[in-house]
Motif scaffolding. Structure first.
Motif, PDB file in Angstrom:
ATOM      1  N   LEU A 154       3.109  33.236  25.898  1.00  0.00           N
ATOM      2  CA  LEU A 154       1.997  32.309  26.108  1.00  0.00           C
ATOM      3  C   LEU A 154       1.307  32.024  24.785  1.00  0.00           C
ATOM      4  O   LEU A 154       1.070  32.940  23.985  1.00  0.00           O
ATOM      5  CB  LEU A 154       1.006  32.897  27.109  1.00  0.00           C
ATOM      6  N   LEU A 155       0.973  30.748  24.550  1.00  0.00           N
ATOM      7  CA  LEU A 155       0.463  30.301  23.257  1.00  0.00           C
ATOM      8  C   LEU A 155      -0.952  29.750  23.383  1.00  0.00           C
ATOM      9  O   LEU A 155      -1.208  28.874  24.211  1.00  0.00           O
ATOM     10  CB  LEU A 155       1.379  29.216  22.681  1.00  0.00           C
ATOM     11  N   PRO A 156      -1.892  30.221  22.572  1.00  0.00           N
ATOM     12  CA  PRO A 156      -3.238  29.645  22.567  1.00  0.00           C
ATOM     13  C   PRO A 156      -3.276  28.379  21.708  1.00  0.00           C
ATOM     14  O   PRO A 156      -2.400  28.134  20.879  1.00  0.00           O
ATOM     15  CB  PRO A 156      -4.085  30.759  21.945  1.00  0.00           C
ATOM     16  N   GLY A 157      -4.315  27.569  21.914  1.00  0.00           N
ATOM     17  CA  GLY A 157      -4.531  26.396  21.069  1.00  0.00           C
ATOM     18  C   GLY A 157      -3.750  25.165  21.453  1.00  0.00           C
ATOM     19  O   GLY A 157      -3.645  24.231  20.664  1.00  0.00           O
ATOM     20  N   SER A 158      -3.210  25.108  22.675  1.00  0.00           N
ATOM     21  CA  SER A 158      -2.485  23.928  23.147  1.00  0.00           C
ATOM     22  C   SER A 158      -3.453  23.040  23.933  1.00  0.00           C
ATOM     23  O   SER A 158      -4.066  23.491  24.894  1.00  0.00           O
ATOM     24  CB  SER A 158      -1.304  24.333  24.023  1.00  0.00           C
ATOM     25  N   THR A 159      -3.598  21.762  23.522  1.00  0.00           N
ATOM     26  CA  THR A 159      -4.504  20.820  24.188  1.00  0.00           C
ATOM     27  C   THR A 159      -3.698  19.721  24.864  1.00  0.00           C
ATOM     28  O   THR A 159      -2.821  19.119  24.243  1.00  0.00           O
ATOM     29  CB  THR A 159      -5.478  20.192  23.178  1.00  0.00           C
ATOM     30  N   VAL A 160      -3.999  19.461  26.149  1.00  0.00           N
ATOM     31  CA  VAL A 160      -3.295  18.430  26.916  1.00  0.00           C
ATOM     32  C   VAL A 160      -4.312  17.532  27.613  1.00  0.00           C
ATOM     33  O   VAL A 160      -5.439  17.956  27.919  1.00  0.00           O
ATOM     34  CB  VAL A 160      -2.335  19.034  27.957  1.00  0.00           C
ATOM     35  N   ASN A 161      -3.904  16.284  27.863  1.00  0.00           N
ATOM     36  CA  ASN A 161      -4.649  15.357  28.707  1.00  0.00           C
ATOM     37  C   ASN A 161      -3.897  15.194  30.028  1.00  0.00           C
ATOM     38  O   ASN A 161      -2.667  15.086  30.035  1.00  0.00           O
ATOM     39  CB  ASN A 161      -4.799  13.995  28.035  1.00  0.00           C
ATOM     40  N   ILE A 162      -4.638  15.154  31.137  1.00  0.00           N
ATOM     41  CA  ILE A 162      -4.066  14.951  32.460  1.00  0.00           C
ATOM     42  C   ILE A 162      -4.747  13.735  33.079  1.00  0.00           C
ATOM     43  O   ILE A 162      -5.980  13.621  33.040  1.00  0.00           O
ATOM     44  CB  ILE A 162      -4.251  16.183  33.353  1.00  0.00           C
ATOM     45  N   GLY A 163      -3.954  12.821  33.637  1.00  0.00           N
ATOM     46  CA  GLY A 163      -4.549  11.619  34.202  1.00  0.00           C
ATOM     47  C   GLY A 163      -3.644  10.949  35.209  1.00  0.00           C
ATOM     48  O   GLY A 163      -2.572  11.447  35.570  1.00  0.00           O
ATOM     49  N   SER A 164      -4.100   9.763  35.652  1.00  0.00           N
ATOM     50  CA  SER A 164      -3.358   8.951  36.601  1.00  0.00           C
ATOM     51  C   SER A 164      -3.456   7.502  36.156  1.00  0.00           C
ATOM     52  O   SER A 164      -4.552   7.025  35.832  1.00  0.00           O
ATOM     53  CB  SER A 164      -3.927   9.121  38.010  1.00  0.00           C
ATOM     54  N   GLN A 197       0.739  16.433  25.949  1.00  0.00           N
ATOM     55  CA  GLN A 197       0.160  17.324  24.940  1.00  0.00           C
ATOM     56  C   GLN A 197      -0.307  16.505  23.743  1.00  0.00           C
ATOM     57  O   GLN A 197       0.424  15.682  23.205  1.00  0.00           O
ATOM     58  CB  GLN A 197       1.182  18.374  24.498  1.00  0.00           C
ATOM     59  N   VAL A 198      -1.552  16.722  23.325  1.00  0.00           N
ATOM     60  CA  VAL A 198      -2.127  15.991  22.191  1.00  0.00           C
ATOM     61  C   VAL A 198      -2.326  16.889  20.975  1.00  0.00           C
ATOM     62  O   VAL A 198      -2.561  16.407  19.879  1.00  0.00           O
ATOM     63  CB  VAL A 198      -3.461  15.329  22.589  1.00  0.00           C
ATOM     64  N   LYS A 199      -2.234  18.212  21.146  1.00  0.00           N
ATOM     65  CA  LYS A 199      -2.347  19.147  20.024  1.00  0.00           C
ATOM     66  C   LYS A 199      -1.479  20.366  20.323  1.00  0.00           C
ATOM     67  O   LYS A 199      -1.616  20.996  21.365  1.00  0.00           O
ATOM     68  CB  LYS A 199      -3.805  19.571  19.795  1.00  0.00           C
ATOM     69  N   ALA A 200      -0.581  20.678  19.369  1.00  0.00           N
ATOM     70  CA  ALA A 200       0.330  21.808  19.542  1.00  0.00           C
ATOM     71  C   ALA A 200      -0.319  23.087  19.008  1.00  0.00           C
ATOM     72  O   ALA A 200      -1.210  23.038  18.156  1.00  0.00           O
ATOM     73  CB  ALA A 200       1.648  21.549  18.817  1.00  0.00           C
ATOM     74  N   TYR A 204       3.788  25.465  15.691  1.00  0.00           N
ATOM     75  CA  TYR A 204       4.731  24.899  16.648  1.00  0.00           C
ATOM     76  C   TYR A 204       4.721  23.369  16.578  1.00  0.00           C
ATOM     77  O   TYR A 204       3.714  22.763  16.186  1.00  0.00           O
ATOM     78  CB  TYR A 204       4.400  25.347  18.071  1.00  0.00           C
ATOM     79  N   ASN A 205       5.863  22.776  16.946  1.00  0.00           N
ATOM     80  CA  ASN A 205       5.969  21.323  17.001  1.00  0.00           C
ATOM     81  C   ASN A 205       5.293  20.786  18.256  1.00  0.00           C
ATOM     82  O   ASN A 205       5.234  21.457  19.286  1.00  0.00           O
ATOM     83  CB  ASN A 205       7.447  20.888  16.987  1.00  0.00           C
ATOM     84  N   LEU A 206       4.799  19.547  18.174  1.00  0.00           N
ATOM     85  CA  LEU A 206       4.158  18.897  19.316  1.00  0.00           C
ATOM     86  C   LEU A 206       5.194  18.564  20.387  1.00  0.00           C
ATOM     87  O   LEU A 206       6.281  18.067  20.090  1.00  0.00           O
ATOM     88  CB  LEU A 206       3.455  17.624  18.857  1.00  0.00           C
ATOM     89  N   TYR A 207       4.841  18.848  21.653  1.00  0.00           N
ATOM     90  CA  TYR A 207       5.712  18.491  22.781  1.00  0.00           C
ATOM     91  C   TYR A 207       5.430  17.032  23.124  1.00  0.00           C
ATOM     92  O   TYR A 207       4.398  16.696  23.716  1.00  0.00           O
ATOM     93  CB  TYR A 207       5.431  19.405  23.971  1.00  0.00           C
ATOM     94  N   LYS A 208       6.341  16.131  22.736  1.00  0.00           N
ATOM     95  CA  LYS A 208       6.086  14.705  22.840  1.00  0.00           C
ATOM     96  C   LYS A 208       6.342  14.092  24.211  1.00  0.00           C
ATOM     97  O   LYS A 208       5.660  13.135  24.585  1.00  0.00           O
ATOM     98  CB  LYS A 208       6.903  13.969  21.770  1.00  0.00           C
ATOM     99  N   PRO A 209       7.324  14.555  24.992  1.00  0.00           N
ATOM    100  CA  PRO A 209       7.559  13.914  26.303  1.00  0.00           C
ATOM    101  C   PRO A 209       6.345  14.026  27.224  1.00  0.00           C
ATOM    102  O   PRO A 209       5.554  14.963  27.127  1.00  0.00           O
ATOM    103  CB  PRO A 209       8.753  14.694  26.864  1.00  0.00           C
ATOM    104  N   THR A 210       6.200  13.050  28.132  1.00  0.00           N
ATOM    105  CA  THR A 210       5.142  13.058  29.138  1.00  0.00           C
ATOM    106  C   THR A 210       5.715  13.570  30.463  1.00  0.00           C
ATOM    107  O   THR A 210       6.697  13.029  30.962  1.00  0.00           O
ATOM    108  CB  THR A 210       4.552  11.658  29.329  1.00  0.00           C
TER     109      THR A 210
END
Length: 341
Positions: A154-164, A197-200, A204-210
């Motif tokens: 498990l990795l700290p510091g990962s920021t994601v946006n969730i929406g519709s 994901q908006v911040k890796a 680590y590399n950014l996870y680009k797929p949605t």
């Protein structure tokens, strides 16, 4: 003297009136008890200036909600009415004096819906205030996890946006334990959402797929994003640093010039014509470049061979000179023998 009774008095009065023509007769008034009118019937009759409140209860999908409970308070905070919506989602308060009332929903009557906030309702004389109240769906409970794609750590510091659609509804960042939680608004009994994901995490590399997922009202849902480590080039250590200078100084040739057979001197190539030949690993070799036209240096000293060859040439030259002189000395004797003959 005879006194007449009271019963004969009206007849005498009537006779007297008939004789004189001035008296009139009127029946005596008698007092009778009247029955009181019922006061309850007056109390049940609504006042002409009374008003009311009519409620229709629905959810965001438009379905009516039965069993929603409401409490109505007047301007002084006293209860003016209460009740639950029926099968058509309706509830009505009648016979309310004009004024401002406070309407409170105490329960939605559904495990999938939340109650609305309290609101004020104005009642006007002779009118019914009609309200359509929409209970929102309970939010979905989201658990976010960020993991290493190889080890599952498990990795700290990962920021994601969730929406519709085009709207971002929730932003989460994993903490020290590599997880985060939040409430995601839901507009239907089963809705689809996206996560990006908006911040890796650091390193680590950014996870680009949605990614997409579905969630329902009040239901728990887990969202996981994985990250790959950033490739790094190892830095050279102090012992592996390349150097531009040769590690060994070229040795100075010790061969001395020798005399040739013609008496001249022959010199060996000097170190001034040598150059540094780069090695395959990028460093400069310490061995000098072999001069053009000379034999490759084999590591053995060639001086004895050169001296031996020079000695043989010298001996051969001396022998040739001696033979030539003997041949010349013998020529006069041959001439003299010819003349005597």
């Amino acid at each position: 003297m005879r006194i007449s009774s009271a019963r004969s008095l009206p007849v005498a009065v009537a006779v007297a009136a008939a004789v004189t023509g001035t008296l009139t007769w009127a029946p005596a008034a008698t007092a009778q008890m009247t029955e009181p009118t019922p006061s309850a019937a007056v109390a049940d009759t609504p006042q002409p200036d009374a008003g009311g409140i009519a409620i229709v209860k629905k959810d965001p999908a438009g379905d009516v909600l039965e069993g929603a409970a409401f409490l109505l308070l007047d301007a002084t905070g006293q209860e003016a009415g209460s009740g639950n919506t029926d099968a058509q989602g309706k509830l009505t308060f009648t016979g309310l004096a004009p004024g401002v009332y406070r309407l409170k929903e105490t329960t939605s009557g559904s495990p999938l819906h939340d109650v609305v906030a309290d609101q004020d309702v104005i009642v006007t004389p002779g009118a019914t205030a009609r309200l359509t109240i929409v209970d929102p769906f309970k939010p979905a409970q989201v658990l976010l996890k960020a993991k290493d794609d190889k080890t599952g750590k498990l990795l700290p510091g990962s920021t994601v946006n969730i929406g519709s659609g085009e709207t971002t509804l929730l932003t989460l960042t994993t903490g020290l334990k590599g997880t985060a939680t939040g409430e995601l608004p839901v507009s239907s009994r089963k809705a689809e959402f996206w996560v990006k994901q908006v911040k890796a995490p650091d390193g680590y590399n950014l996870y680009k797929p949605t990614k997409t997922f579905t969630a329902g009202p009040g239901a728990p849902v887990t969202v996981t994003v994985t990250n790959a480590k950033t490739a790094t080039t190892p830095k050279p250590t102090s012992t592996e640093k390349p150097t531009d200078k040769p590690t060994d100084t070229p040795s100075t040739p010790t061969d001395k010039p020798t005399e040739s057979a013609s008496g001249g001197s022959k010199t060996n190539p000097t170190a001034t014509d040598s150059s540094i030949v780069p090695s395959s690993d990028g460093t400069d070799s310490a061995s000098p470049k072999t001069p053009a036209g000379s034999l490759a240096h084999t590591g053995a000293d060639a001086t004895p061979w050169i001296l031996g060859g020079a000695g043989l040439l010298l001996v051969g030259g001396i022998g040739a000179v001696v033979a030539a002189r003997r041949h010349k000395d013998s020529e006069p004797d041959q001439d003299e023998n010819a003349e005597t003959n």
